[in-house]
Design a protein around this motif. Sequence first.
Motif, PDB file in Angstrom:
ATOM      1  N   ASP A   1      28.391 -24.285  20.431  1.00 10.25           N
ATOM      2  CA  ASP A   1      26.945 -24.471  20.524  1.00 10.25           C
ATOM      3  C   ASP A   1      26.684 -25.175  21.852  1.00 10.25           C
ATOM      4  N   VAL A   2      26.230 -24.406  22.842  1.00 16.32           N
ATOM      5  CA  VAL A   2      26.143 -24.899  24.222  1.00 16.32           C
ATOM      6  C   VAL A   2      24.681 -25.157  24.576  1.00 16.32           C
ATOM      7  N   ALA A   3      24.373 -26.407  24.863  1.00 16.81           N
ATOM      8  CA  ALA A   3      23.001 -26.800  25.195  1.00 16.81           C
ATOM      9  C   ALA A   3      22.755 -26.655  26.687  1.00 16.81           C
ATOM     10  N   PRO A   4      21.583 -26.145  27.086  1.00 14.05           N
ATOM     11  CA  PRO A   4      21.264 -26.039  28.511  1.00 14.05           C
ATOM     12  C   PRO A   4      20.801 -27.385  29.060  1.00 14.05           C
ATOM     13  N   VAL A   5      20.901 -27.542  30.361  1.00 19.82           N
ATOM     14  CA  VAL A   5      20.411 -28.771  30.996  1.00 19.82           C
ATOM     15  C   VAL A   5      18.884 -28.795  30.973  1.00 19.82           C
ATOM     16  N   GLN A   6      18.272 -27.637  31.227  1.00 21.90           N
ATOM     17  CA  GLN A   6      16.806 -27.540  31.211  1.00 21.90           C
ATOM     18  C   GLN A   6      16.401 -26.472  30.197  1.00 21.90           C
ATOM     19  N   PRO A   7      16.199 -26.865  28.930  1.00 20.78           N
ATOM     20  CA  PRO A   7      15.944 -25.886  27.862  1.00 20.78           C
ATOM     21  C   PRO A   7      14.636 -25.118  28.064  1.00 20.78           C
ATOM     22  N   ASN A   8      14.687 -23.825  27.749  1.00 21.72           N
ATOM     23  CA  ASN A   8      13.473 -23.014  27.758  1.00 21.72           C
ATOM     24  C   ASN A   8      12.938 -22.784  26.344  1.00 21.72           C
ATOM     25  N   GLY A   9      13.595 -23.428  25.352  1.00 23.79           N
ATOM     26  CA  GLY A   9      13.127 -23.331  23.975  1.00 23.79           C
ATOM     27  C   GLY A   9      13.653 -22.134  23.208  1.00 23.79           C
ATOM     28  N   ARG A  10      14.540 -21.350  23.825  1.00 24.92           N
ATOM     29  CA  ARG A  10      15.046 -20.146  23.167  1.00 24.92           C
ATOM     30  C   ARG A  10      16.555 -20.225  22.984  1.00 24.92           C
ATOM     31  N   THR A  11      17.038 -19.469  22.003  1.00 23.54           N
ATOM     32  CA  THR A  11      18.465 -19.455  21.670  1.00 23.54           C
ATOM     33  C   THR A  11      18.996 -18.032  21.731  1.00 23.54           C
ATOM     34  N   VAL A  12      20.189 -17.887  22.293  1.00 22.18           N
ATOM     35  CA  VAL A  12      20.903 -16.597  22.295  1.00 22.18           C
ATOM     36  C   VAL A  12      22.169 -16.763  21.461  1.00 22.18           C
ATOM     37  N   VAL A  13      22.401 -15.816  20.554  1.00 19.75           N
ATOM     38  CA  VAL A  13      23.643 -15.761  19.779  1.00 19.75           C
ATOM     39  C   VAL A  13      24.503 -14.640  20.348  1.00 19.75           C
ATOM     40  N   LEU A  14      25.742 -14.955  20.706  1.00 20.55           N
ATOM     41  CA  LEU A  14      26.676 -13.979  21.256  1.00 20.55           C
ATOM     42  C   LEU A  14      27.646 -13.525  20.161  1.00 20.55           C
ATOM     43  N   LEU A  15      27.773 -12.226  19.992  1.00 18.83           N
ATOM     44  CA  LEU A  15      28.646 -11.649  18.966  1.00 18.83           C
ATOM     45  C   LEU A  15      29.803 -10.914  19.643  1.00 18.83           C
ATOM     46  N   HIS A  16      31.029 -11.334  19.345  1.00 18.95           N
ATOM     47  CA  HIS A  16      32.226 -10.825  20.024  1.00 18.95           C
ATOM     48  C   HIS A  16      32.703  -9.498  19.448  1.00 18.95           C
ATOM     49  N   GLY A  17      33.640  -8.872  20.165  1.00 22.82           N
ATOM     50  CA  GLY A  17      34.273  -7.640  19.714  1.00 22.82           C
ATOM     51  C   GLY A  17      35.495  -7.907  18.854  1.00 22.82           C
ATOM     52  N   ARG A  18      36.151  -6.832  18.425  1.00 20.79           N
ATOM     53  CA  ARG A  18      37.273  -6.950  17.484  1.00 20.79           C
ATOM     54  C   ARG A  18      38.527  -7.503  18.143  1.00 20.79           C
ATOM     55  N   ASN A  19      38.805  -7.085  19.357  1.00 27.66           N
ATOM     56  CA  ASN A  19      40.079  -7.431  19.994  1.00 27.66           C
ATOM     57  C   ASN A  19      40.012  -8.676  20.870  1.00 27.66           C
ATOM     58  N   PHE A  20      38.921  -9.423  20.775  1.00 27.19           N
ATOM     59  CA  PHE A  20      38.716 -10.521  21.713  1.00 27.19           C
ATOM     60  C   PHE A  20      38.225 -11.781  21.008  1.00 27.19           C
ATOM     61  N   PRO A  21      38.766 -12.948  21.390  1.00 28.13           N
ATOM     62  CA  PRO A  21      38.199 -14.203  20.904  1.00 28.13           C
ATOM     63  C   PRO A  21      36.863 -14.451  21.593  1.00 28.13           C
ATOM     64  N   SER A  22      35.996 -15.224  20.972  1.00 25.60           N
ATOM     65  CA  SER A  22      34.664 -15.438  21.536  1.00 25.60           C
ATOM     66  C   SER A  22      34.705 -16.178  22.869  1.00 25.60           C
ATOM     67  N   SER A  23      35.851 -16.751  23.214  1.00 25.55           N
ATOM     68  CA  SER A  23      35.993 -17.445  24.499  1.00 25.55           C
ATOM     69  C   SER A  23      35.758 -16.514  25.684  1.00 25.55           C
ATOM     70  N   TYR A  24      35.920 -15.190  25.488  1.00 28.35           N
ATOM     71  CA  TYR A  24      35.754 -14.264  26.618  1.00 28.35           C
ATOM     72  C   TYR A  24      34.309 -14.181  27.092  1.00 28.35           C
ATOM     73  N   TRP A  25      33.385 -14.755  26.299  1.00 31.61           N
ATOM     74  CA  TRP A  25      31.980 -14.804  26.691  1.00 31.61           C
ATOM     75  C   TRP A  25      31.695 -15.892  27.731  1.00 31.61           C
ATOM     76  N   ALA A  26      32.714 -16.652  28.158  1.00 32.78           N
ATOM     77  CA  ALA A  26      32.499 -17.839  28.999  1.00 32.78           C
ATOM     78  C   ALA A  26      31.538 -17.602  30.172  1.00 32.78           C
ATOM     79  N   PRO A  27      31.710 -16.547  30.990  1.00 35.77           N
ATOM     80  CA  PRO A  27      30.788 -16.385  32.119  1.00 35.77           C
ATOM     81  C   PRO A  27      29.351 -16.094  31.687  1.00 35.77           C
ATOM     82  N   VAL A  28      29.195 -15.386  30.563  1.00 37.13           N
ATOM     83  CA  VAL A  28      27.843 -15.083  30.061  1.00 37.13           C
ATOM     84  C   VAL A  28      27.200 -16.347  29.494  1.00 37.13           C
TER      85      VAL A  28
END
Length: 334
Positions: free
Chosen positions: A60-87
């Motif tokens: 759960d990553v908080a922004p420095v300057q919140p815009n009031g919105r939340t994005v949920v990232l859903l990973h693929g089958r062969n990958f841990p969710s850590s691969y979303w790091a740049p996004v």
Amino acid sequence: MNRLCAAALASALLASLHAPASAATREPYGIGLEGFAYPYPVSLLPLTNDGEQVRMAYMDVAPVQPNGRTVVLLHGRNFPSSYWAPVIRTLSDAGYRVVVPDQIGFGKSSKPQGELHFDTLARNTMALLDHLQIAKADIVAHSLGGMLGVRIARAYPDRVDHLVLTAPIGLEDYRLYVPPTPTEKILENEDKLTADGYRKQLETNYALKLPADQVTPFIDARFNIKGSAEYPRWLRAFVSSAQMIYREPVAHEIPLIARPTLFIMGADDHNAPGKANAPEALRPKMGHNADLAQALAAKMPNARAEVIPGTGHLVFLEAPAKYNELVLGFLAAH
């Protein structure tokens, strides 16, 4: 002489750091990816799935300057969710709170004894949003996560603002091409797979354009688990996810999604789970993913498809600048 020895030792150490780990030298991970680092702190949410106590890992990553919105990232089958790091970093810099779960059966989450189902994963994701007191979120999904994103958008439309389907699978009903495969046969095939074989499988199935060292963490995340005493339970959960993809198609539901939807496709991505098991005459008909996305978007009330040339299945890692431009533009425009 001492300096020469020291130089030789340093050279050998560097070589060992960059050499691929063999099965004999791999440092075992736990089946909850204990020993595998994630880019942000990981929390665990207790859940009950079909009477079984499980724990869902998430960042759960908080922004420095919140815009009031939340994005949920859903990973693929062969990958841990850590691969979303740049996004995660891109979205956070743009002011979004970013919630990144490992679905039950994947990554650092519990590996259940029971079968996996998209409806259960969708309920778990809603339970996580409830726990975090998030009423509505934008969903950005990849691969198998795209199938889950479709289920969530259909089952819980009031909880979804926008849906971004990044190289999703499930744009066709694989049952129309592939005969059913017994779970024990898939278990046997997956267990026989080597690290080198898995790398070739990823490169072929996903038309990967990434340097080899960027693919290595995906290899490690899977094959270091083989050293765990609980590996058979991990393997059964992994195979259950393959059966879930086959048995629970979402292609027929996609045209019914009313929420604003953006498909972002790699032009070279022809991934089609189970294609190798289809009759030879049917295989060429599978995996035309960019065309399928464009055809589905045309049937939907509020959707469009963007195709990025020269990219495969991991489009957000292969063409990050274009991907970020499309996602941020889409989220901001609605």
